[in-house]
Design a protein around this motif. Sequence first.
Motif, mmCIF file in Angstrom:
data_model
loop_
_atom_site.group_PDB
_atom_site.id
_atom_site.type_symbol
_atom_site.label_atom_id
_atom_site.label_comp_id
_atom_site.label_asym_id
_atom_site.label_seq_id
_atom_site.Cartn_x
_atom_site.Cartn_y
_atom_site.Cartn_z
ATOM 1 N N VAL A 100 0.902 -1.143 0.137
ATOM 2 C CA VAL A 100 -0.194 -0.079 0.038
ATOM 3 C C VAL A 100 0.894 1.101 0.073
ATOM 4 N N GLY A 101 0.504 2.102 -0.673
ATOM 5 C CA GLY A 101 1.447 3.453 -0.990
ATOM 6 C C GLY A 101 2.283 3.374 -2.346
ATOM 7 N N GLU A 102 2.256 2.016 -2.815
ATOM 8 C CA GLU A 102 3.032 2.161 -4.096
ATOM 9 C C GLU A 102 2.253 2.839 -5.288
ATOM 10 N N SER A 103 2.972 3.397 -6.130
ATOM 11 C CA SER A 103 2.096 4.003 -7.231
ATOM 12 C C SER A 103 1.283 5.017 -6.747
ATOM 13 N N SER A 104 0.088 5.187 -7.363
ATOM 14 C CA SER A 104 -0.889 6.225 -6.819
ATOM 15 C C SER A 104 -1.817 5.975 -5.927
ATOM 16 N N ALA A 105 -1.768 4.965 -5.087
ATOM 17 C CA ALA A 105 -2.691 4.454 -3.914
ATOM 18 C C ALA A 105 -2.154 4.982 -2.745
ATOM 19 N N ARG A 106 -2.928 5.355 -1.773
ATOM 20 C CA ARG A 106 -2.349 5.858 -0.457
ATOM 21 C C ARG A 106 -2.816 4.723 0.541
ATOM 22 N N ALA A 107 -2.249 4.735 1.738
ATOM 23 C CA ALA A 107 -2.555 3.813 2.863
ATOM 24 C C ALA A 107 -3.781 4.142 3.436
ATOM 25 N N TYR A 142 -12.604 -3.549 -6.128
ATOM 26 C CA TYR A 142 -11.901 -3.554 -7.462
ATOM 27 C C TYR A 142 -12.474 -2.755 -8.512
ATOM 28 N N LEU A 143 -13.862 -2.605 -8.592
ATOM 29 C CA LEU A 143 -14.445 -1.870 -9.694
ATOM 30 C C LEU A 143 -14.099 -0.412 -9.402
ATOM 31 N N ARG A 144 -13.872 0.012 -7.981
ATOM 32 C CA ARG A 144 -13.787 1.260 -7.944
ATOM 33 C C ARG A 144 -12.156 1.559 -8.356
ATOM 34 N N SER A 145 -11.260 0.433 -7.961
ATOM 35 C CA SER A 145 -9.919 0.697 -8.358
ATOM 36 C C SER A 145 -9.652 0.842 -9.699
ATOM 37 N N VAL A 146 -10.513 0.309 -10.425
ATOM 38 C CA VAL A 146 -10.150 0.345 -11.875
ATOM 39 C C VAL A 146 -10.436 2.098 -12.384
ATOM 40 N N ILE A 147 -11.528 2.460 -11.875
ATOM 41 C CA ILE A 147 -11.929 3.710 -12.285
ATOM 42 C C ILE A 147 -11.074 4.786 -11.678
ATOM 43 N N THR A 159 -8.761 7.772 -13.484
ATOM 44 C CA THR A 159 -8.838 9.258 -13.061
ATOM 45 C C THR A 159 -7.427 9.783 -12.515
ATOM 46 N N GLU A 160 -6.551 8.691 -11.839
ATOM 47 C CA GLU A 160 -5.220 9.162 -11.673
ATOM 48 C C GLU A 160 -4.337 8.577 -13.022
ATOM 49 N N GLN A 161 -4.806 8.465 -14.054
ATOM 50 C CA GLN A 161 -3.969 8.194 -15.314
ATOM 51 C C GLN A 161 -2.818 7.316 -15.071
ATOM 52 N N ASP A 162 -3.027 6.246 -14.199
ATOM 53 C CA ASP A 162 -1.849 5.506 -13.766
ATOM 54 C C ASP A 162 -2.199 3.787 -14.086
ATOM 55 N N PRO A 163 -1.870 3.394 -15.446
ATOM 56 C CA PRO A 163 -2.094 2.155 -15.892
ATOM 57 C C PRO A 163 -1.546 0.838 -14.875
ATOM 58 N N GLU A 164 -0.435 1.564 -14.049
ATOM 59 C CA GLU A 164 0.261 0.507 -12.935
ATOM 60 C C GLU A 164 -0.234 0.835 -11.523
ATOM 61 N N SER A 165 -1.431 1.307 -11.668
ATOM 62 C CA SER A 165 -1.897 1.735 -10.065
ATOM 63 C C SER A 165 -1.724 0.491 -9.080
ATOM 64 N N SER A 166 -1.393 0.710 -7.940
ATOM 65 C CA SER A 166 -1.383 -0.666 -7.147
ATOM 66 C C SER A 166 -2.884 -1.052 -6.377
ATOM 67 N N ALA A 167 -3.684 0.111 -6.551
ATOM 68 C CA ALA A 167 -4.849 -0.349 -6.126
ATOM 69 C C ALA A 167 -5.615 -1.391 -6.755
ATOM 70 N N TYR A 168 -5.533 -1.459 -8.045
ATOM 71 C CA TYR A 168 -6.198 -2.564 -8.769
ATOM 72 C C TYR A 168 -5.417 -3.708 -8.726
ATOM 73 N N ALA A 190 -6.249 -8.747 -13.373
ATOM 74 C CA ALA A 190 -5.369 -7.736 -13.350
ATOM 75 C C ALA A 190 -5.226 -7.230 -14.762
ATOM 76 N N ALA A 191 -5.206 -8.174 -15.731
ATOM 77 C CA ALA A 191 -4.985 -7.766 -16.954
ATOM 78 C C ALA A 191 -6.178 -6.878 -17.601
ATOM 79 N N TYR A 192 -7.247 -7.077 -17.092
ATOM 80 C CA TYR A 192 -8.797 -6.394 -17.827
ATOM 81 C C TYR A 192 -8.621 -4.862 -17.367
ATOM 82 N N ALA A 193 -8.154 -4.747 -15.905
ATOM 83 C CA ALA A 193 -8.139 -3.561 -15.161
ATOM 84 C C ALA A 193 -6.958 -2.685 -15.803
ATOM 85 N N LYS A 194 -5.913 -3.288 -16.145
ATOM 86 C CA LYS A 194 -4.784 -2.566 -16.720
ATOM 87 C C LYS A 194 -5.085 -2.096 -18.243
#
Length: 223
Positions: free
Chosen positions: A37-44, A93-98, A102-111, A122-126
């Motif tokens: 948690v905290g990697e990429s755009s997601a925060r703890a 998971y659905l919220r993490s994709v959106i 919105t964060e413009q981050d295909p490598e977001s640690s949230a999804y 994971a492949a679909y989300a990315k």
Amino acid sequence: MNRLTLPALTALATATALVLTACGGESAEPDEKMPEVGESSARASASPSQGEAGADTIDRPDIKLPKDVELDFNWEKPSDAEEAAVLSDAQEYLRSVIFGITEQDPESSAYKFYSVPAGSGAAYAKEQIKSTVDAGYSVTGVQRFSSVKVNLTKDSLASVTYCQNEDEFFNKEVDSGKTLKGDPNSSNTFLFQVVMEEAKKVEGLWRVRAIEGNWGAAACAGQ
């Protein structure tokens, strides 16, 4: 507007069917470390999950969407605690994709937190995030979900089916802020099935293993 990358949904259908019939295979990479948690755009976040109140000590990513983006889950929480936990993490998971869009981050640690490593979820989300970002878009409006059904199978697997409506959910140009509303006569309704797998290393966490979607499904007409 039809935002979803439909070829990706079609490609995932076979993988989803195999998971539901096998109901006992191992994850593609069961020993891979969960993203911190905290990697990429997601925060703890220390807030409890929407599963069993007061019983969740999982350190989850904090998913905060812009004010002009809303996900409306029009369904009741299951009375069964395990089904409720499955549905709660499917929603995240659905919220993490959106959130990734919105964060413009295909490598977001949230999804990545809410999907099985190297799985089709994971492949679909990315792909959804990357295709939207590459086109120069974000999203705006209300994405609606209804008619949910949770089915616990065996070997720590479950399926979640639901309808998704995007009549009021649109792409938005990042540079200009212009909303792209598309053809109002086009179907913006989808029927999804998500396969969830209980995490082996994080007690109480369910992650998306596979996802299948059908555009304009009759089962979701009018929803």
